[in-house]
Design an enzyme around this catalytic site. Structure first.
Site, PDB file in Angstrom:
ATOM      1  N   GLY A  45       0.837  -1.194   0.000  1.00  0.00           N
ATOM      2  CA  GLY A  45       0.000   0.000   0.000  1.00  0.00           C
ATOM      3  C   GLY A  45       0.871   1.242   0.000  1.00  0.00           C
ATOM      4  CD  GLN A  50       3.393   5.873   2.315  1.00  0.00           C
ATOM      5  OE1 GLN A  50       2.369   5.374   1.852  1.00  0.00           O
ATOM      6  NE2 GLN A  50       4.317   5.166   2.931  1.00  0.00           N
ATOM      7  CB  CYS A  95       4.697   2.458   7.176  1.00  0.00           C
ATOM      8  SG  CYS A  95       4.422   3.954   6.213  1.00  0.00           S
ATOM      9  CG  LEU A  96       6.796   0.783   1.313  1.00  0.00           C
ATOM     10  CD1 LEU A  96       6.317   0.995  -0.118  1.00  0.00           C
ATOM     11  CD2 LEU A  96       8.005  -0.155   1.340  1.00  0.00           C
ATOM     12  CG  HIS A 137      -1.057   1.884   7.090  1.00  0.00           C
ATOM     13  ND1 HIS A 137      -0.169   1.494   8.082  1.00  0.00           N
ATOM     14  CD2 HIS A 137      -0.306   2.568   6.181  1.00  0.00           C
ATOM     15  CE1 HIS A 137       1.040   1.942   7.783  1.00  0.00           C
ATOM     16  NE2 HIS A 137       0.987   2.586   6.629  1.00  0.00           N
ATOM     17  CD  GLU A 138      -1.228   2.817   2.477  1.00  0.00           C
ATOM     18  OE1 GLU A 138      -0.756   3.952   2.366  1.00  0.00           O
ATOM     19  OE2 GLU A 138      -0.537   1.826   2.760  1.00  0.00           O
ATOM     20  CG  HIS A 141       0.250   7.406   4.930  1.00  0.00           C
ATOM     21  ND1 HIS A 141       1.411   7.844   5.513  1.00  0.00           N
ATOM     22  CD2 HIS A 141       0.366   6.063   4.834  1.00  0.00           C
ATOM     23  CE1 HIS A 141       2.199   6.805   5.773  1.00  0.00           C
ATOM     24  NE2 HIS A 141       1.587   5.708   5.367  1.00  0.00           N
TER      25      HIS A 141
HETATM   26  C1  Y12 Z   1      -1.354  -3.972   6.580  1.00  0.00           C
HETATM   27  C2  Y12 Z   1      -0.500  -3.183   7.275  1.00  0.00           C
HETATM   28  C3  Y12 Z   1       0.070  -2.074   6.701  1.00  0.00           C
HETATM   29  C4  Y12 Z   1      -0.260  -1.743   5.411  1.00  0.00           C
HETATM   30  C5  Y12 Z   1       0.331  -0.516   4.798  1.00  0.00           C
HETATM   31  C6  Y12 Z   1       1.302  -0.798   3.688  1.00  0.00           C
HETATM   32  N1  Y12 Z   1       2.586  -1.154   4.188  1.00  0.00           N
HETATM   33  C7  Y12 Z   1       3.569  -1.625   3.393  1.00  0.00           C
HETATM   34  O1  Y12 Z   1       3.357  -1.827   2.221  1.00  0.00           O
HETATM   35  C8  Y12 Z   1       4.882  -1.859   4.015  1.00  0.00           C
HETATM   36  C9  Y12 Z   1       5.867  -2.421   3.332  1.00  0.00           C
HETATM   37  C10 Y12 Z   1       7.245  -2.545   3.777  1.00  0.00           C
HETATM   38  C11 Y12 Z   1       8.115  -3.247   2.949  1.00  0.00           C
HETATM   39  C12 Y12 Z   1       9.463  -3.340   3.264  1.00  0.00           C
HETATM   40  O2  Y12 Z   1      10.344  -3.988   2.426  1.00  0.00           O
HETATM   41  C13 Y12 Z   1      10.602  -5.345   2.582  1.00  0.00           C
HETATM   42  O3  Y12 Z   1      10.065  -5.962   3.460  1.00  0.00           O
HETATM   43  C14 Y12 Z   1      11.511  -5.968   1.593  1.00  0.00           C
HETATM   44  C15 Y12 Z   1       9.947  -2.737   4.385  1.00  0.00           C
HETATM   45  O4  Y12 Z   1      11.337  -2.822   4.520  1.00  0.00           O
HETATM   46  C16 Y12 Z   1      12.014  -2.871   5.665  1.00  0.00           C
HETATM   47  O5  Y12 Z   1      11.455  -2.846   6.704  1.00  0.00           O
HETATM   48  C17 Y12 Z   1      13.475  -2.944   5.547  1.00  0.00           C
HETATM   49  C18 Y12 Z   1       9.096  -2.052   5.232  1.00  0.00           C
HETATM   50  C19 Y12 Z   1       7.734  -1.946   4.920  1.00  0.00           C
HETATM   51  C20 Y12 Z   1      -1.125  -2.531   4.709  1.00  0.00           C
HETATM   52  C21 Y12 Z   1      -1.679  -3.643   5.295  1.00  0.00           C
HETATM   53 CO    CO Z   2       2.330   3.761   5.477  1.00  0.00          CO
END
Ligand code: Y12
Ligand code: CO
Length: 178
Positions: A45, A50, A95-96, A137-138, A141
């Site tokens: 997401g 962001q 969260c990215l 969550h989104e 933001h």
């Molecule tokens: C449930 C909970 C939160 C959301 C919001 C969207 N969150 C993300 O997409 C988070 C992604 C994320 C990806 C990462 O990269 C890897 O894991 C390879 C990351 O990287 C590190 O922590 C190093 C952190 C977050 C939607 C649904």
């Molecule tokens: Co986020």
């Protein structure tokens, strides 16, 4: 095009994003770039703020049962508004914009949302499970709220300490590769 992700504690993440009125080519390009960026960074997401665009747009692309993130399941929401919410659930969120940190966060279990698609068509959606969590969550933001704002005082303190370590390590890596 891959865009830069704005990372905490950048103040831009605290901006309240503006309503979108023009459903034009520039919006479509931004949504396409957000998708490319989210996939490249292994996200599920992403909100426009962001990638430094303070407008009320978000995308969500949850993996299916086999773990595949099929673009056919991509959800684009413009100007979303929650019209109903019920229940309570906890999920370990990430969260990215807050890399390396994950924590259990309380959310509504089900939400109903009114929104517009990229062409300005009005839609409604009833969501539960992971989709309901991702939407909340989104949408946070869009109002400058991060999931870390929902931590207890003690957990937030611990987060800030852990995050400083991440920032230090990132700086070191950047120095080495310069
Ligand atoms: C449930 C909970 C939160 C959301 C919001 C969207 N969150 C993300 O997409 C988070 C992604 C994320 C990806 C990462 O990269 C890897 O894991 C390879 C990351 O990287 C590190 O922590 C190093 C952190 C977050 C939607 C649904
Ligand atoms: Co986020």
């Amino acid at each position: 095009m891959i865009l830069d992700i704005v990372e905490y504690p950048d103040k831009r993440l605290r901006e309240k994003s503006k309503e979108i009125e023009n459903f034009d080519a520039a919006l479509h390009t931004l949504l396409d770039d957000m998708y490319e960026t989210m996939i490249q960074e292994s996200g599920i997401g992403l909100a426009a703020i962001q990638v430094a665009k303070p407008i009320r747009a978000l995308i969500i692309n949850l993996p299916d049962e086999e773990g595949n993130q099929d673009k056919e399941n991509l959800l684009e929401m413009i100007n979303p508004v929650i019209t109903n919410k019920e229940g309570e659930t906890f999920y370990q969120e990430g969260c990215l914009s807050v890399p390396t940190f994950y924590e259990d966060i309380k959310r509504f279990e089900k939400v109903s949302v009114h929104y517009q698609d990229r062409f300005g068509n009005t839609k409604t959606l009833e969501a539960d499970e992971l989709l309901a969590i991702a939407i909340q969550h989104e949408m946070d933001h869009l109002d400058g709220i991060l999931f870390i704002d929902k931590l207890s005082y003690a957990r937030r303190k611990k987060f800030e300490k852990e995050y400083k370590k991440y920032q230090r390590e990132k700086k070191q890596k950047q120095k080495k590769s310069a």
